[in-house]
Scaffold this motif. Sequence first.
Motif: not given
Length: 490
Positions: A171-176, A22-25
């Motif tokens: 996390p899906a946002p990171l994947v995207a 989460a922190g990375l995203v």
Amino acid sequence: MRLRGSRPPWLSPKVFRTEVLAGLVVGLALIPEAISFSVIAGVDPKVGLFAACTMAMVIAFAGGRPAMISASTGAVALVVAPVAREHGLGYLIATVILAGVFQIALGALGVAKLMRFVPRSVMVGFVNALGILLFLAQVPNLRDVPWAVYPLVVAGLALMVLFPRITRAVPAPLVAIVILTVITVAAGIAVPTVGDKGKLPSSLPVPGLPDVPFSWHTLSVIAPYALAMAVVGLMETLMTAKLVDDLTDTRSNKTRESIGQGIANIVTGFFGGMGGCAMIGQTMINVKNGARTRLSTFLAGFFLLILCIVLGPVVSEIPMAALVAVMVLVSFGTFDWHSVKPATLKRMPVGETAVMVITVAVVVATGNLSIGVIVGTLTAMAVFARRVAHLVHVTSVTDPDGGQVVYSVTGALFFASSNDLVGQFDYAGDPDAVVIDLSAAHVWDASSVAALDAVTAKYRQRGKDVEIVGLNPPSAAMHGTLSGELTGKG
């Protein structure tokens, strides 16, 4: 609350992984936002980026709301922009440091307690306005861009909606973000990237004092802006903290958060940052990705620093379409759709709905969440005062022999309700003895005491005796202190 000596929750492997990802995203999402806010403030992009790094890392320790992200924000950028434009970067840095001092003082004075006066309808309006602003903030990134941006945004949205059905471990946002970056780089698709927003810094910030003369003139220049920044920052922060409290079903220390914001701004100023406050969009990303501890907040700032200094060339290649997709999904998730359902609106009092709509309208029109909250709260108070003003009832009973009349007053007497009180007595037709029974009423302010004095005076002008009975202790104390002292006439 964690017991002393117990293991911090983020040491759990599952929680640790969630907090790190989460922190990375959030760190990735902070880059274009911080650069954009630097442009608004009229300063170099590194000023906003360094502010985001230091704010997040310091507030992770000093703040009172775990998992909430603080960084450079648009609200603060708008307040300090005139300082940078008219006086230069040194004065801006000095303003940020003084704003931090003001926030510590306001926090110590208990400004956080004022949050109890923000009604639910304003909070719902705040959330809905936030969702709209987050969406509108992405619109410039969709105008006058290559056609490839649009399918990339759609693909990013599809990935974030569908990927959680496969696994929630990542996390899906990171994947995207990763997939869309790989596609655009590998295929050589020419679309706007993070690097197009501004050059990322290549070295660590160095602490130092602001380059301004230490004089009363400098203080007179920066103090008004510093106070405005402190108030706007605290208001946006406390509203965000309350929102996260509701989302996570946990309570946070708002006083500590207020003081922590001040400490973070002081540190940020000494490192040459533009200051900031709680960042609502990034906080929502963090919380929606499962983050619940201070680790994600600290890592958001730490990863942002690493991404800028070490991986700047790689980060610069991230397509803005990926970050737009993330923020669009966050905006839809933030909006309280239940509040605008026809069935909900039908059940809600008209006044409550009006307060929500006014809050949203003011925020969207001004682009300032703080102004919307103030206007919404004032509107809610006016609606409440008008509603309560009609809850005061006066009934009279005359003795069978006609020698005395007893008036019973029921309800809360304050400036709005007491205005009509004087006209509810029959001064000419009543007998010589009048009793006003306030057993079922409460005197809240000087306006009510003045109204009771006016009633008494009108009877005595006609030679009639008036007795006020039934005052509860607080009402009796106020009436005894103020009665006969409000007009200046003996």
